[in-house]
Structure formats: structure tokens, C-alpha cells
Design a protein around this motif. Structure first.
Motif, PDB file in Angstrom:
ATOM      1  N   ASP A   1      16.213 -11.682 -10.739  1.00  0.00           N
ATOM      2  CA  ASP A   1      14.814 -12.074 -10.948  1.00  0.00           C
ATOM      3  C   ASP A   1      13.914 -11.077 -10.239  1.00  0.00           C
ATOM      4  O   ASP A   1      13.729 -11.123  -9.030  1.00  0.00           O
ATOM      5  CB  ASP A   1      14.576 -13.491 -10.396  1.00  0.00           C
ATOM      6  CG  ASP A   1      13.203 -14.020 -10.815  1.00  0.00           C
ATOM      7  OD1 ASP A   1      12.247 -13.226 -10.915  1.00  0.00           O
ATOM      8  OD2 ASP A   1      13.105 -15.237 -11.039  1.00  0.00           O
TER       9      ASP A   1
ATOM     10  N   GLU B   1      10.596  -9.139  -5.620  1.00  0.00           N
ATOM     11  CA  GLU B   1       9.389  -8.526  -5.059  1.00  0.00           C
ATOM     12  C   GLU B   1       8.782  -9.429  -3.988  1.00  0.00           C
ATOM     13  O   GLU B   1       8.303  -8.964  -2.958  1.00  0.00           O
ATOM     14  CB  GLU B   1       8.355  -8.290  -6.168  1.00  0.00           C
ATOM     15  CG  GLU B   1       8.627  -7.052  -7.007  1.00  0.00           C
ATOM     16  CD  GLU B   1       7.904  -5.825  -6.446  1.00  0.00           C
ATOM     17  OE1 GLU B   1       6.846  -6.001  -5.830  1.00  0.00           O
ATOM     18  OE2 GLU B   1       8.414  -4.708  -6.618  1.00  0.00           O
ATOM     19  N   LEU B   2       8.812 -10.736  -4.227  1.00  0.00           N
ATOM     20  CA  LEU B   2       8.226 -11.679  -3.264  1.00  0.00           C
ATOM     21  C   LEU B   2       9.005 -11.713  -1.955  1.00  0.00           C
ATOM     22  O   LEU B   2       8.504 -12.188  -0.947  1.00  0.00           O
ATOM     23  CB  LEU B   2       8.156 -13.089  -3.861  1.00  0.00           C
ATOM     24  CG  LEU B   2       7.136 -13.269  -4.988  1.00  0.00           C
ATOM     25  CD1 LEU B   2       7.161 -14.695  -5.499  1.00  0.00           C
ATOM     26  CD2 LEU B   2       5.736 -12.908  -4.520  1.00  0.00           C
TER      27      LEU B   2
ATOM     28  N   GLY C   1       9.916  -9.025  -0.563  1.00  0.00           N
ATOM     29  CA  GLY C   1       9.640  -7.750   0.079  1.00  0.00           C
ATOM     30  C   GLY C   1      10.534  -6.626  -0.424  1.00  0.00           C
ATOM     31  O   GLY C   1      10.548  -5.547   0.127  1.00  0.00           O
TER      32      GLY C   1
ATOM     33  N   SER D   1      -0.593 -13.069  -3.497  1.00  0.00           N
ATOM     34  CA  SER D   1       0.673 -12.456  -3.095  1.00  0.00           C
ATOM     35  C   SER D   1       0.947 -11.136  -3.815  1.00  0.00           C
ATOM     36  O   SER D   1       1.973 -10.521  -3.579  1.00  0.00           O
ATOM     37  CB  SER D   1       1.833 -13.416  -3.331  1.00  0.00           C
ATOM     38  OG  SER D   1       2.036 -13.596  -4.711  1.00  0.00           O
TER      39      SER D   1
ATOM     40  N   MET E   1       1.395 -10.605  -7.086  1.00  0.00           N
ATOM     41  CA  MET E   1       2.145 -10.634  -8.340  1.00  0.00           C
ATOM     42  C   MET E   1       1.256 -10.201  -9.503  1.00  0.00           C
ATOM     43  O   MET E   1       1.741  -9.657 -10.497  1.00  0.00           O
ATOM     44  CB  MET E   1       2.703 -12.029  -8.603  1.00  0.00           C
ATOM     45  CG  MET E   1       3.830 -12.396  -7.670  1.00  0.00           C
ATOM     46  SD  MET E   1       4.401 -14.083  -7.934  1.00  0.00           S
ATOM     47  CE  MET E   1       5.535 -13.857  -9.293  1.00  0.00           C
TER      48      MET E   1
ATOM     49  N   ALA F   1       3.423  -6.563  -4.580  1.00  0.00           N
ATOM     50  CA  ALA F   1       3.915  -7.823  -4.029  1.00  0.00           C
ATOM     51  C   ALA F   1       4.912  -7.590  -2.897  1.00  0.00           C
ATOM     52  O   ALA F   1       4.889  -8.273  -1.879  1.00  0.00           O
ATOM     53  CB  ALA F   1       4.552  -8.662  -5.131  1.00  0.00           C
ATOM     54  N   SER F   2       5.771  -6.566  -3.076  1.00  0.00           N
ATOM     55  CA  SER F   2       6.794  -6.358  -2.046  1.00  0.00           C
ATOM     56  C   SER F   2       6.162  -5.905  -0.730  1.00  0.00           C
ATOM     57  O   SER F   2       6.598  -6.290   0.347  1.00  0.00           O
ATOM     58  CB  SER F   2       7.833  -5.341  -2.519  1.00  0.00           C
ATOM     59  OG  SER F   2       7.230  -4.118  -2.842  1.00  0.00           O
TER      60      SER F   2
ATOM     61  N   ALA G   1       4.639  -8.896   0.942  1.00  0.00           N
ATOM     62  CA  ALA G   1       5.703  -9.729   1.508  1.00  0.00           C
ATOM     63  C   ALA G   1       6.206  -9.135   2.816  1.00  0.00           C
ATOM     64  O   ALA G   1       6.451  -9.853   3.786  1.00  0.00           O
ATOM     65  CB  ALA G   1       6.847  -9.859   0.508  1.00  0.00           C
TER      66      ALA G   1
ATOM     67  N   HIS H   1       5.783 -16.234  -0.345  1.00  0.00           N
ATOM     68  CA  HIS H   1       5.280 -17.007  -1.472  1.00  0.00           C
ATOM     69  C   HIS H   1       6.472 -17.692  -2.148  1.00  0.00           C
ATOM     70  O   HIS H   1       7.347 -17.020  -2.677  1.00  0.00           O
ATOM     71  CB  HIS H   1       4.571 -16.045  -2.443  1.00  0.00           C
ATOM     72  CG  HIS H   1       4.028 -16.710  -3.670  1.00  0.00           C
ATOM     73  ND1 HIS H   1       3.361 -16.025  -4.638  1.00  0.00           N
ATOM     74  CD2 HIS H   1       4.050 -17.994  -4.090  1.00  0.00           C
ATOM     75  CE1 HIS H   1       2.994 -16.859  -5.604  1.00  0.00           C
ATOM     76  NE2 HIS H   1       3.414 -18.054  -5.293  1.00  0.00           N
TER      77      HIS H   1
ATOM     78  N   ARG I   1      10.166 -22.176  -8.668  1.00  0.00           N
ATOM     79  CA  ARG I   1      11.171 -21.909  -7.638  1.00  0.00           C
ATOM     80  C   ARG I   1      11.746 -20.508  -7.656  1.00  0.00           C
ATOM     81  O   ARG I   1      11.869 -19.880  -6.616  1.00  0.00           O
ATOM     82  CB  ARG I   1      12.302 -22.930  -7.713  1.00  0.00           C
ATOM     83  CG  ARG I   1      11.758 -24.340  -7.692  1.00  0.00           C
ATOM     84  CD  ARG I   1      12.837 -25.358  -7.622  1.00  0.00           C
ATOM     85  NE  ARG I   1      13.377 -25.708  -8.907  1.00  0.00           N
ATOM     86  CZ  ARG I   1      12.940 -26.732  -9.641  1.00  0.00           C
ATOM     87  NH1 ARG I   1      11.968 -27.488  -9.182  1.00  0.00           N
ATOM     88  NH2 ARG I   1      13.466 -27.004 -10.787  1.00  0.00           N
ATOM     89  N   LYS I   2      12.158 -20.011  -8.826  1.00  0.00           N
ATOM     90  CA  LYS I   2      12.631 -18.624  -8.931  1.00  0.00           C
ATOM     91  C   LYS I   2      13.654 -18.244  -7.864  1.00  0.00           C
ATOM     92  O   LYS I   2      13.509 -17.241  -7.156  1.00  0.00           O
ATOM     93  CB  LYS I   2      11.436 -17.675  -8.869  1.00  0.00           C
ATOM     94  CG  LYS I   2      10.651 -17.675 -10.161  1.00  0.00           C
ATOM     95  CD  LYS I   2       9.610 -16.584 -10.160  1.00  0.00           C
ATOM     96  CE  LYS I   2       9.039 -16.314 -11.514  1.00  0.00           C
ATOM     97  NZ  LYS I   2       9.856 -15.401 -12.315  1.00  0.00           N
TER      98      LYS I   2
ATOM     99  N   ARG J   1      14.214 -20.240   1.804  1.00  0.00           N
ATOM    100  CA  ARG J   1      14.186 -18.793   1.626  1.00  0.00           C
ATOM    101  C   ARG J   1      12.865 -18.214   2.146  1.00  0.00           C
ATOM    102  O   ARG J   1      12.839 -17.185   2.818  1.00  0.00           O
ATOM    103  CB  ARG J   1      14.346 -18.485   0.139  1.00  0.00           C
ATOM    104  CG  ARG J   1      14.574 -17.052  -0.208  1.00  0.00           C
ATOM    105  CD  ARG J   1      14.819 -16.872  -1.680  1.00  0.00           C
ATOM    106  NE  ARG J   1      13.673 -17.295  -2.482  1.00  0.00           N
ATOM    107  CZ  ARG J   1      13.584 -17.127  -3.798  1.00  0.00           C
ATOM    108  NH1 ARG J   1      14.574 -16.587  -4.460  1.00  0.00           N
ATOM    109  NH2 ARG J   1      12.520 -17.527  -4.453  1.00  0.00           N
TER     110      ARG J   1
END
Lengths: 277, 238
Positions: A160, A165-166, A168, B48, B50, B70-71, B74, B80, B85-86, B152
Motif C-alpha cells: 500500500d 508514505e504515511l 515516513g 498529512s 497525501m 507525505a513521507s 511523517a 496519520h 485503516r490501510k 502502528r
């Protein structure tokens, strides 16, 4: 031979996992790295030092493909990488023709080519070296994916991209990494196979078609499935040329590909993605 | 801690947010409520990174982060937990958690031992995740997946945590469980921005709340005031 198909197919899997893209110039990548390695040998670089250098060249070439042919297309969410990687292949082909000429050239190796017999099967040291190389590199990369955090990040991006990315994890860098690794794999395939087949600009065409068949038949996310399919394909080719004549050598791969696309579009070992909501 | 000023964002040409202002102070839980399509999730996504905001600013601990990937955001300490849920389905529960801590762990070796402390804390909060730590995350139930997504995000030891619709699609009993967890996070002093459809429950846990309507903040205030506000009652609490 089958193992080399498997190795090139594994290179497809690496980039497909992170970016859902495939380098259709992978065969030319094998060929270019083989020629570069050959040139290193001509310059007097010892064989065992040539291997790491050749792999580095492969990695760099992989990065070039990513930067030149894949990244922009992916950023625009277009399928342009298909055409661009094919163009890269054509470009690499003419480059090789112009630099190294059209003729096939032998690739010297210190590994002896005399055969010996194990349980009634004739093997050559060259073939053994191919097996060691293929399993060695695939084992290393799989270990990297399972045992290091960067490797897990690699898996996360393929599972995913947004979620990764979320966390990091930079998806762009991960895709670069996958193309670099794929280049290493291609270079190793070139170094392993060249002493057997000789090096020439046209070696790419045959390789890519077979490797692509193996990747599709096994499934683009099957990991070691490619090894099995690669071995079966290699064996079938030998049987076909032995019993039907060498003109039929290429047939089993194509028949296998067509059958697989008709019967198991996700590949024999491919997992259809299941998603819970 | 987190400040959003005049935020505009959208998808393609369609603008969804037209000027959102909100602030989350350190150690507080702020709720963002509103009808479907009001732009709550889009707000979260724009914060965040995205999606890229088309105008306005997002400030995380004094740093303007709008326009960052986004990275990168983070890695600066914003976690986030997204809508839906992802989680990483093919990876094990524990790998999911370890990746949550990606921003502060070594990339190659020794990451497991370094994450051990935080891992134990998350397992203490969600004993069920410990039982299933080697299972593929995709095989968990919806409630467990939500716990994993929260766990997480916690692993990052975030400065601010965004929780988007943690109760979505869950059975009422599990929703209560989720809110119990949120309460415990708040007690632990974690700075939280919570998006929820269950406005009533969200207002019960929040320190401060914003109500969104058509891409803007319509009403804001302490939950006690909002619970008395006639418009809010009519629209969301009735």
C-alpha cells in the motif's frame, strides 16, 4: 539456462512489486552489463573483481532506467513507462551495436567447462556456477526484504503505497531501490550466462521474451515461483530441441505463456489480491 | 502544536476545502465533526501531505509543512491513521507495527531491539495484537485491524496523531472499545485530531471541537457549548 530466465524474471518482479511497472528493456540491461563487464576484462581487470564492478554498473543502469523512463510516467499515473522502457531497450541495442559491433563475442571465465556426473546427470562447473549465482542473489535479496527494516519498507510500498508514505517511507526512493536491485540482478544474469551463450547485441531479445513468459506464468508476485517455472521452461526447451529439432526450441515458452494467460491470468503461484473492508 | 490556516485543497479541479482554520494544542484531543462530504477526510489528507494543498498553511511545531511529501511530514512526527485503516495486509502484525516506527529506527539491523520498548507498550494496550503478532495483518477482523492502525501510528511516538474515522464499519461493541482506547491515549497525553461520524461520542472525549460544513469550519468551541448549540444539535446530535 532456465535459472537465468528465472533471474531475469525475478528482476521484473522486483520493480513490479514497488511500482507496478516493468522494465521492458531488462534484456538490454543484461546485454549492456555483460558488454561492460567484458570490457572490464579486456582492460585487464581480474575476473573476481569484475563481478562486483559489473553489478555496480548494472545497478547504475537500473537507476538510469528508473530516472529516464519510469519516474515521470509514474508521477503522472500514465502507462508511458511501457513505451519508454521499450525505447530504452532499442537505444541500448543500437548503442551496443555501435560500441561493440554486431558480432557475438566469447566471454572468458576461469570457471572450467568440463562436465562431471552426479547421480547420472551430466553437469558442468559453469552450470553449477549459474545455479550458485542465481540462488545466492535471490536468497540475499529475499533475506534483505525479510530481515531489514528497509526491506520491510520495500514490502510495505508494494502492499500500500499511500500508507507506506504515511509511515515516513519515501515511495520514490523505494522505487529507485527496486530498479537498482533489478539492475544488479540483470547484470549478474549477464555475467553468468555470457560464458555459455557468448555476448552479442541480440542476446537481449531472446532473454526478455523467455523471462517475461516465466514471470507471467509464475505470477508477478510469486517470489521463488519463478525458479520452478524457469527450470521447467529450460528443461522443456532442451527436450523440444532434442526430440523435435532445434527449430522448435523457442516453442514451449510461447505455448506456456499463452496457456498461462488463458488459464491462470494471475500466474500459477500468483495470489489474487483479497481485500477485507 | 498543529496549526492550519486558510487551507484550500481539492481533487482535480474540484475544490473541496475553501479556507479551513483549526488548531490542535499540545496534549489536547480535538474533534472534527460534520456531515458526509463536508471535507473532514480531505482536511486530514491535506494536513498529512497525501494531497497537496492549493493554498493556505499547515504548521507542525513551528515548521511550515504544507507542500512537503507525505513521507517527509511523517518523518517530522505527524502520524496519520487514515480512513479505511490501510494496514499492510501481506505483512505480519508485528512488521506493521515496526514500520509504524520507521522514522526513528535504523534502516538495516538492530531495529527490532530498539523498538522493543514501544512494541511492549502497544502490546500492553492491545493484548490481542500480541497474540496475533506473527499473523498476516490482512487476516485480522475489522476491529483488530483498526487497533493495529492505531498501534502502528503510536509506534512513531508522534508529536501529533490524526485519527480518521476509527469507528467506521465496526460493530457497536467494538466502537465502544475504540473510544475507550482513544480515552486512554488522551490520558497518556497524546496530541490528537479525531475525525468522527459518531459526533456524540467524539464530543464526549474531546477537549475542543470543530464542526465542518461544505469545506469550511461552521462552528467551533468547547464540547459543552457545542452540545448546547441548537444548530449542532439539529444537524448532528438530534
Amino acid at each position: 539456462m532456465g535459472l537465468v530466465y528465472a533471474l531475469v524474471a525475478y528482476g521484473f518482479q522486483l520493480t513490479y512489486a514497488t511500482s507496478k511497472s516493468i522494465n521492458f528493456g531488462q534484456g538490454e540491461l543484461v546485454m549492456l552489463s555483460a558488454f561492460c563487464s567484458l570490457t572490464l576484462l579486456d582492460w585487464g581487470v581480474p575476473y573476481w573483481l569484475m563481478i562486483p564492478l559489473g553489478l555496480i554498473i548494472g545497478a547504475l543502469l537500473g537507476l538510469v532506467v528508473e530516472r529516464a523512463a519510469v519516474r515521470l510516467a509514474l508521477e503522472q499515473k500514465s502507462e508511458g513507462w511501457i513505451l519508454l522502457t521499450i525505447i530504452f531497450g532499442l537505444f541500448a541495442f543500437s548503442l551496443a551495436e555501435n560500441i561493440w559491433g554486431r558480432d557475438d563475442r566469447p566471454f572468458p571465465t576461469p570457471i572450467p567447462s568440463d562436465s562431471f556426473s552426479v547421480f547420472g546427470v551430466d553437469l558442468t562447473w559453469l552450470e553449477v556456477s549459474v545455479a550458485i549465482g542465481v540462488f545466492g542473489i535471490m536468497g540475499l535479496i529475499e533475506l534483505f526484504k525479510r530481515r531489514t527494516l528497509l526491506g520491510k519498507a520495500f514490502e510495505a510500498v508494494s502492499a500500500d503505497r499511500d500508507a507506506a508514505e504515511l509511515m515516513g517511507i519515501s515511495a520514490t526512493q523505494t522505487v529507485m531501490l527496486s530498479y537498482g536491485l533489478s539492475g544488479v540482478v540483470a547484470a549478474l544474469a549477464g555475467i553468468l550466462i555470457s560464458p555459455i551463450t557468448t555476448v552479442g547485441p541480440t542476446m537481449a531479445m531472446m532473454l526478455i521474451l523467455k523471462a517475461f513468459s516465466v514471470a507471467v506464468v509464475a505470477g508477478l508476485n510469486s517470489g521463488f515461483g519463478v525458479v520452478l517455472v524457469g527450470l521447467v521452461l529450460g528443461a522443456l526447451e532442451n527436450l523440444a530441441s532434442l526430440y523435435l529439432g532445434s527449430g522448435w526450441r523457442e516453442a514451449p515458452g510461447l505455448i506456456l505463456l499463452i496457456m498461462a494467460l488463458a488459464l491462470r491470468p494471475n500466474g500459477i503461484f500468483g495470489k489474487a489480491t483479497i481485500r477485507k473492508v | 502544536m498543529l496549526k492550519v490556516e486558510d487551507l484550500h485543497a481539492g481533487y482535480g479541479g474540484a475544490e473541496v476545502l475553501n479556507g479551513v482554520n483549526l488548531e490542535v494544542k499540545q496534549g489536547t484531543l480535538v474533534a472534527l465533526i460534520g456531515a458526509n462530504g463536508a471535507g473532514k477526510t480531505t482536511t486530514m489528507r491535506a494536513i498529512s501531505g497525501m494531497i497537496k494543498p492549493s493554498a493556505g498553511s499547515v504548521t507542525l511545531e513551528g515548521t511550515e509543512v504544507d507542500g512537503y511529501s507525505a513521507s517527509r511530514i511523517a518523518r517530522l512526527g505527524l502520524a496519520h491513521s487514515p480512513e479505511g485503516r490501510k494496514i499492510f495486509g501481506p505483512l505480519s502484525v508485528e512488521d506493521n507495527l515496526l514500520l509504524g516506527a520507521y522514522r526513528r529506527l535504523p534502516r538495516f539491523f538492530g531495529f527490532h531491539s530498539q523498538a522493543q520498548g514501544e512494541l511492549e507498550k502497544v502490546y500492553a494496550l492491545f493484548p490481542r495484537l500480541k497474540e496475533r503478532r506473527l499473523q498476516h495483518a490482512g487476516t485480522l477482523s475489522g476491529g483488530e485491524q483498526q487497533m493495529l492502525a492505531i498501534g502502528r501510528a503510536l509506534m512513531a511516538q508522534p508529536k501529533v496523531m490524526l485519527l480518521d474515522e476509527p469507528s467506521m464499519g465496526l460493530a457497536p461493541v467494538i466502537v465502544q472499545e475504540v473510544f475507550a482506547i482513544i480515552r486512554r491515549l488522551k490520558e497518556a497525553g497524546i496530541t490528537l485530531l479525531l475525525v468522527e461520524q459518531f459526533a456524540k461520542s467524539a464530543l464526549e472525549v474531546a477537549d475542543y471541537a470543530y464542526v465542518m460544513e461544505r469545506g469550511k469550519i461552521a462552528v467551533e468551541g468547547a464540547p459543552a457549548e457545542l452540545q448546547k448549540d441548537e444548530r449542532v444539535i439539529a444537524a448532528y446530535l438530534g
